[in-house]
Structure formats: structure tokens, C-alpha cells
Design a protein around this motif. Structure first.
Motif, PDB file in Angstrom:
ATOM      1  N   ALA A   1      43.703  40.896  44.130  1.00  0.00           N
ATOM      2  CA  ALA A   1      42.769  41.175  43.029  1.00  0.00           C
ATOM      3  C   ALA A   1      43.120  40.595  41.774  1.00  0.00           C
ATOM      4  O   ALA A   1      42.714  41.009  40.592  1.00  0.00           O
ATOM      5  CB  ALA A   1      43.964  42.427  42.921  1.00  0.00           C
ATOM      6  N   LEU A   2      44.446  39.650  41.072  1.00  0.00           N
ATOM      7  CA  LEU A   2      44.136  39.407  40.127  1.00  0.00           C
ATOM      8  C   LEU A   2      43.451  37.820  39.816  1.00  0.00           C
ATOM      9  O   LEU A   2      43.418  37.426  38.149  1.00  0.00           O
ATOM     10  CB  LEU A   2      46.191  39.039  39.786  1.00  0.00           C
ATOM     11  N   VAL A   3      43.007  37.092  40.434  1.00  0.00           N
ATOM     12  CA  VAL A   3      42.465  36.218  40.593  1.00  0.00           C
ATOM     13  C   VAL A   3      41.589  35.777  40.104  1.00  0.00           C
ATOM     14  O   VAL A   3      41.697  34.927  38.862  1.00  0.00           O
ATOM     15  CB  VAL A   3      42.213  35.133  42.020  1.00  0.00           C
TER      16      VAL A   3
ATOM     17  N   PHE B   1      39.599  43.292  32.180  1.00  0.00           N
ATOM     18  CA  PHE B   1      40.798  42.393  32.765  1.00  0.00           C
ATOM     19  C   PHE B   1      41.368  43.888  33.991  1.00  0.00           C
ATOM     20  O   PHE B   1      41.704  43.890  35.033  1.00  0.00           O
ATOM     21  CB  PHE B   1      41.478  41.583  32.236  1.00  0.00           C
ATOM     22  N   THR B   2      41.648  44.979  33.466  1.00  0.00           N
ATOM     23  CA  THR B   2      42.982  45.999  33.769  1.00  0.00           C
ATOM     24  C   THR B   2      42.115  46.723  34.803  1.00  0.00           C
ATOM     25  O   THR B   2      42.642  47.135  35.241  1.00  0.00           O
ATOM     26  CB  THR B   2      42.921  46.875  32.229  1.00  0.00           C
ATOM     27  N   THR B   3      40.770  47.125  34.212  1.00  0.00           N
ATOM     28  CA  THR B   3      39.823  47.851  35.171  1.00  0.00           C
ATOM     29  C   THR B   3      39.758  47.284  36.507  1.00  0.00           C
ATOM     30  O   THR B   3      39.375  47.937  37.681  1.00  0.00           O
ATOM     31  CB  THR B   3      39.013  48.459  34.420  1.00  0.00           C
ATOM     32  N   SER B   4      39.155  45.804  36.747  1.00  0.00           N
ATOM     33  CA  SER B   4      39.569  45.203  37.938  1.00  0.00           C
ATOM     34  C   SER B   4      40.044  45.111  38.805  1.00  0.00           C
ATOM     35  O   SER B   4      40.317  45.452  39.839  1.00  0.00           O
ATOM     36  CB  SER B   4      38.091  44.091  37.814  1.00  0.00           C
ATOM     37  N   VAL B   5      41.670  44.770  38.166  1.00  0.00           N
ATOM     38  CA  VAL B   5      42.165  44.784  38.838  1.00  0.00           C
ATOM     39  C   VAL B   5      43.061  46.221  39.620  1.00  0.00           C
ATOM     40  O   VAL B   5      43.176  46.455  40.536  1.00  0.00           O
ATOM     41  CB  VAL B   5      43.845  44.600  37.892  1.00  0.00           C
TER      42      VAL B   5
ATOM     43  N   VAL C   1      33.240  43.790  39.516  1.00  0.00           N
ATOM     44  CA  VAL C   1      33.961  45.366  38.042  1.00  0.00           C
ATOM     45  C   VAL C   1      34.295  43.943  36.889  1.00  0.00           C
ATOM     46  O   VAL C   1      33.815  44.509  36.049  1.00  0.00           O
ATOM     47  CB  VAL C   1      35.410  45.895  38.736  1.00  0.00           C
ATOM     48  N   CYS C   2      35.425  43.461  37.011  1.00  0.00           N
ATOM     49  CA  CYS C   2      35.331  42.111  35.999  1.00  0.00           C
ATOM     50  C   CYS C   2      33.525  41.641  35.897  1.00  0.00           C
ATOM     51  O   CYS C   2      33.787  41.486  34.173  1.00  0.00           O
ATOM     52  CB  CYS C   2      35.975  41.084  36.234  1.00  0.00           C
ATOM     53  N   TRP C   3      32.987  41.483  36.014  1.00  0.00           N
ATOM     54  CA  TRP C   3      31.868  40.408  35.579  1.00  0.00           C
ATOM     55  C   TRP C   3      30.958  41.672  35.430  1.00  0.00           C
ATOM     56  O   TRP C   3      30.470  41.730  34.226  1.00  0.00           O
ATOM     57  CB  TRP C   3      31.086  40.143  37.369  1.00  0.00           C
ATOM     58  N   ALA C   4      30.937  43.009  35.992  1.00  0.00           N
ATOM     59  CA  ALA C   4      30.412  43.656  35.193  1.00  0.00           C
ATOM     60  C   ALA C   4      30.417  44.298  34.161  1.00  0.00           C
ATOM     61  O   ALA C   4      29.774  45.145  33.196  1.00  0.00           O
ATOM     62  CB  ALA C   4      29.979  44.812  36.431  1.00  0.00           C
TER      63      ALA C   4
END
Length: 568
Positions: free
Chosen positions: A407-409, A426-430, A518-521
Motif C-alpha cells: 500500500a505504500l510503494v 499520500f495519506t488517503t491512498s495508503v 487514489v494517489c494519482w487521482a
């Protein structure tokens, strides 16, 4: 097990071997100790370790007793392809570290932890998420190595499993507490030389003592069709594929790896990790073949515990001198990783908890940091000893932690390359990735019907993410995108409708895909960029006294800053 019936050494001999090994490592540690200890040296040895020490340390850290036992378990479970899936992919993941490592050191040449860099890049929330995951991961790693030591000592001596765990824990703590990371890397060099020599002698001896190659001819009938097939789809889907995903996450998220990355001289990153790749692969695949031998022999591990395969075969087939060498080899393997975990945990508490969140970067007292680091080692050892009594399956632990780090990579790597990634992204995607990973991995929700299709789609996207990230490090964003898309297109027809049946693999893949999407979006439409040069000014030595506070670390949400580099 029945105590003395399986004992090959007397209590006095085992105590003597442990005193010889741990006494020797303590003397090495004591020789590098300093009257006025340095907090930065305790964490990263001054960012100036040479090739030989750093390559040996990386090899020894990646080769732990648990990896030897787990490789043998894989061979015993899946046949000859099992150790290949375990050792080859694990070795390649070390290789994949170095291109990312060069970028990480370029951005943060004097950092101590990846979490420290995330604080400088995003703020407190992402830092604590990465630090927290490493605390959990290192405690599990420490526990599994203590389990391996307890199993070894209980099988080869009159001592119980619990006594063995206490002996190993005390020995590792004894020498690591003295000089921290510097003690870890220096003793790693001695340990890896001993391990490589021992494997080269012991594995062939056991094979021939067990009547190799005749045993492979007479025992072939004991194998299932899948175990006898080198290209077994079961072995790949249940062992190979999950491990590819898991160890990539280990490589990026694990503080024991990051600590060596920050410690080695910057121009020696590539040769260090290439050498460690070869050393790890040779040793772990070699030991894993003992599990294949046990499968052909119809060997039943003591108590039905697959963790007992390697020490059980050694006790049965090795003469006393080689059994003593085997004992030292396994103790060296587990100790080299256990001391790395202790050093990693201490650096996290020193730099991330005390250094930046309690005292603050400019006010942190190096002497207090050293005290925090040493207390952390003692507390972590006690916790790992307590957890070791659970005697959990080592292979399951390794894959679980690797999947969790999946989940962090993408959020971590993209934070070093893409200036648009924010702390919120960062936080939301993880958190989103963990929210999907846990129910998939542990089958909390039935994966049939519509939810199963959703899991399959996310898993297929995860395949593209994993392969794309592997390519990105070496060949850049354009090649990574092409490979990622191709992987999704090629795998979709074979995966949709069936991939959700493999919970371990799907858990890893959905962690990658959800965190990436999620991180990209949340980042792609962001207009503000980040000036990567600020990271080097916000991280660095704690022992140089107060530094100018011209560039305080951001806190989420980030303030607008100049644009940096390109998207991965």
C-alpha cells in the motif's frame, strides 16, 4: 518434541557455541565503540560505508534464518520450483532497489530514515504512517528470527524453545546495544562470510548423506503432479506471484534496507546491491533445496511444523562438527537480520519520533537521542520475545508484511519523482489501500459475485502497477507505462473471473492498485509543485547543533512551492 531424544549437543556445548558466537560479535562491536558516541553514527555510520562492508551487510540483512526456513518450506510445499520462486524473486528485488536508491540519495543524501524524508516532503501524517508500518514490520521480523532461533536450539539441545528464544534475544541485544547500526554492519561482514562458507559445505553434504541422486528417483512417486512440475501454476500463483509483489514492497518500505541505502557511499549504491543480489540468490535457493529433498524423502517435520524442516534434516544427516557449523550458520543468519531490525527500530524512534515530533529537528539533543535508541532496542527485544511464544508460520508472516507494505510503494516512490504528490494524496491512498487489502486478504467479505469481479479488476491493475514500477526504475516513465498497460491487457483475459480465488496474491495486488489509483487521482490536477532541493535542507545530521530554520518542514496540507521533476 521429546527433548533429549532429538538433542545432538549437550547443554554445555550449545552454551559454548553461543558464547563463542555472541562473544566474538560483542568484541567486534566493542572495538568500534566510542567514548563520546555520535547519534548520526549510531543510526547511519556517517553515510560513508565502503563497498565490502555495505555489500556484505545488505546480503546478510536480506538473508535471515526465516528466509532460509521459508525457502525450505516453499520447496517442501511446491516442489523444486518453490525455492526458485522464493530465492530468485527475492534476489531480483534487491537488484531493483538500486535505481530507486540512487534517486532517494540524490534527493536526501544525509537522511536517516525514509519516514524522515516523508516528513520533509509531506509532513507529519505520511511520516508517521511509514514509521508505524516499519515498527510493525520490524517487530514481526524480529519475532520470526527469535522463533527460528528457538526452534534451532530446542531441536539440537536439551534446552526448550522458550530458553532458546531468550538466549538468542539476549545475544543479539548484547552486541547491538553497544554501537547501534555500526555494530550491525560490521558484524554482518563476518557473519555473511561464515554463512556463505557453511552453505557451500553443508547443503551438498546433506544431499549426499541422504543418498542423492537416488532419493530423487525413488521419491518421485510421493509428489503430486503440481509438485513435480517445474512450471507449476499452483506454485507460481500461491508462492511466486505473491512473493514478487511482497518483496518489492519490502525493498521500498523496509527501514533495514533504507538504512543501508543511506549509510553506503553514494557512488557505491549500484555495486553494493548487485553483489547482494547474487549472494542472496545463491544462498537462499541452495538452502531451499533442502525442503525439496525432504519432500522426496517423505520426511515428516518434527511436530508437523514446517519451520523444523531445515534443523531436522541437519540433526539427522550431519556429523557433530558440521552440525556445529550449521548451528553457527543459522544463528549468524538470524542475528544479522535481528540486529538490523533493532537498529532500524532505534533509528525510527530517534529520528522520527523524538528527533522530529517530540523535540523538533533544531532542538533535538543527540545524547537524549542515543538514550531513546538504546531504550527502544530493549523494549523491542522484550516485545518480540513475548510474541515469539505464538510460534506463527514464518512464510505467512513474510508475505503478509510484504503485502501490507504494498500500500505504500507507489505513494513513497512517486514522492521522490513527481512534484505534484501531496501529503493528502499520500495519506488517503495508503488508508484506502489498507481498507481494501484487509478484507480481501483475510476473506472478511465473500469474493464471489460482483465483489469478486471488482477484486479481479483491481488485481489486474495491480499486476500492471508492479511490473510498471519494476521497469520505471531502470528505463523511465515511458517504458514503465507501456509495460504496465501491456501487462494489464495480456493478463486480463486469464485473470478476470478467477484471480480472486488466490487471496494472498489478490491482497498484495489490490494494495498496489488502490494506492496507485487514489494517489494519482488526488495529485494529477494539482497545480502546485514541490521543490525537491528542500528535502536535503530539511534532513541531515543531528550532531551538528542547531541549524537555520529557513525551511521548516511542511505539514499537511502542503504550502505551494516551486515545481520539481516529472511524474513516474
Amino acid at each position: 518434541m521429546e527433548g533429549l531424544e532429538t538433542a545432538r549437543f549437550s547443554a554445555l556445548v550449545v552454551v559454548g557455541l553461543l558464547v563463542l558466537f555472541y562473544g566474538g560479535t560483542f568484541l567486534i562491536s566493542a572495538r568500534i565503540g566510542k567514548k563520546e558516541e555520535n547519534a548520526d553514527g549510531y543510526m547511519t555510520a556517517g553515510n560513508n560505508i565502503g563497498f565490502g562492508i555495505s555489500a556484505a551487510s545488505m546480503t546478510a540483512t536480506w538473508i535471515w534464518a526465516s528466509s532460509m526456513y521459508a525457502s525450505a518450506t516453499s520447496g517442501y510445499t511446491y516442489g523444486i520450483s518453490g525455492p526458485i520462486h522464493y530465492g530468485l524473486w527475492g534476489a531480483l528485488m534487491i537488484l531493483f532497489i538500486y535505481p530507486f536508491g540512487k534517486r532517494i540519495r540524490e534527493v536526501a543524501p544525509k537522511a536517516h530514515t525514509l519516514a524522515e524524508v516523508m516528513y520533509a516532503r509531506h509532513g507529519r501524517s505520511s511520516q508517521l504512517m511509514l514509521a508505524g508500518s516499519n515498527i510493525v514490520g520490524s517487530l514481526i521480523s524480529l519475532m520470526s528470527n527469535f522463533i527460528a532461533g528457538g526452534v534451532l536450539i530446542s531441536m539440537l539441545s536439551p534446552f526448550t524453545f522458550t530458553q532458546g528464544v531468550f538466549a538468542v534475544a539476549a545475544g543479539v541485544l548484547h552486541y547491538t546495544l553497544w554501537s547501534g547500526f555500526r555494530a550491525s554492519v560490521l558484524t554482518d561482514f563476518v557473519q555473511v562470510v561464515a554463512m556463505l562458507g557453511a552453505v557451500a559445505v553443508i547443503v551438498p553434504f546433506i544431499f549426499f548423506a541422504a543418498d542423492f541422486p537416488a532419493a530423487f528417483e525413488t521419491g518421485a512417486g510421493r509428489l503430486t503432479p503440481e509438485q513435480g512440475d517445474f512450471f507449476s501454476s499452483t506454485a507460481f500463483m500461491e508462492q511466486g506471484a505473491p512473493y514478487i509483489a511482497a518483496v518489492l514492497a519490502y525493498a521500498i518500505g523496509n527501514q533495514t534496507v533504507a538504512q543501508r541505502l543511506f549509510a553506503v557511499k553514494q557512488d557505491l549504491i549500484k555495486p553494493t546491491f548487485v553483489t547482494a543480489t547474487v549472494g542472496y540468490g545463491a544462498m537462499v535457493i541452495g538452502v531451499g533445496m533442502l525442503g525439496v529433498l525432504a519432500l522426496y524423502l517423505g520426511y515428516e517435520p518434527t511436530g508437523g511444523d514446517v519451520n523444523n524442516i531445515v534443523p531436522g534434516l541437519a540433526a539427522e544427516y550431519l556429523p557433530p562438527v558440521l552440525l556445529a557449523l550449521f548451528f553457527i550458520m543459522i544463528v549468524g543468519a538470524l542475528s544479522s537480520t535481528a540486529d538490523s531490525d533493532l537498529a532500524a527500530l532505534s533509528s525510527i524512534m530517534m529520528a522520527d519520533v523524538y528527533g522530529q515530533n517530540v523535540a523538533g529537528k533544531e532542538k533535538a539533543n543527540p545524547r537524549t537521542m542515543l538514550l531513546v535508541g538504546r531504550i527502544t532496542m530493549v523494549v523491542a527485544t522484550a516485545a518480540a520475545v513475548a510474541f515469539a511464544s505464538l510460534r506463527l508460520n514464518i512464510l505467512d508472516l513474510l508475505v503478509f508484511v510484504g503485502a501490507l507494505w504494498g500500500a505504500l510503494v507507489f505513494p513513497v516512490l512517486s514522492s521522490f519523482y513527481w512534484d505534484k504528490v501531496s501529503g493528502r494524496a499520500f495519506t488517503t491512498s495508503v488508508l484506502a489501500a489498507l481498507a481494501v487489502f484487509l478484507p480481501v486478504r483475510f476473506s472478511w467479505i465473500p469474493v464471489d459475485g460482483v465483489f469478486g469481479i471488482v477484486v479481479d479488476v483491481l488485481s489486474v491493475l495491480g499486476i500492471g502497477v508492479v511490473l510498471g514500477l519494476m521497469v520505471f526504475g531502470f528505463f523511465g516513465a515511458r517504458a514503465a507505462k507501456a509495460v504496465g498497460v501491456a501487462a494489464v491487457v495480456v493478463s486480463a483475459p486469464f485473470s478476470l473471473g478467477s484471480l480472486h480465488e488466490y487471496a494472498t496474491l489478490c491482497g498484495s495486488l489490490v494494495a498496489y492498485s488502490v494506492s496507485t489509483v487514489v494517489c494519482w487521482a488526488l495529485s494529477v490536477r494539482r497545480s502546485e509543485g514541490f521543490d525537491f532541493s528542500l528535502v536535503a535542507r530539511r534532513t541531515g545530521d543531528f550532531d551538528q547543533g542547531p541549524r537555520a530554520a529557513e525551511s521548516p518542514a511542511p505539514d499537511t496540507p502542503e504550502a505551494p512551492e516551486p515545481a520539481g521533476t516529472t511524474t513516474p
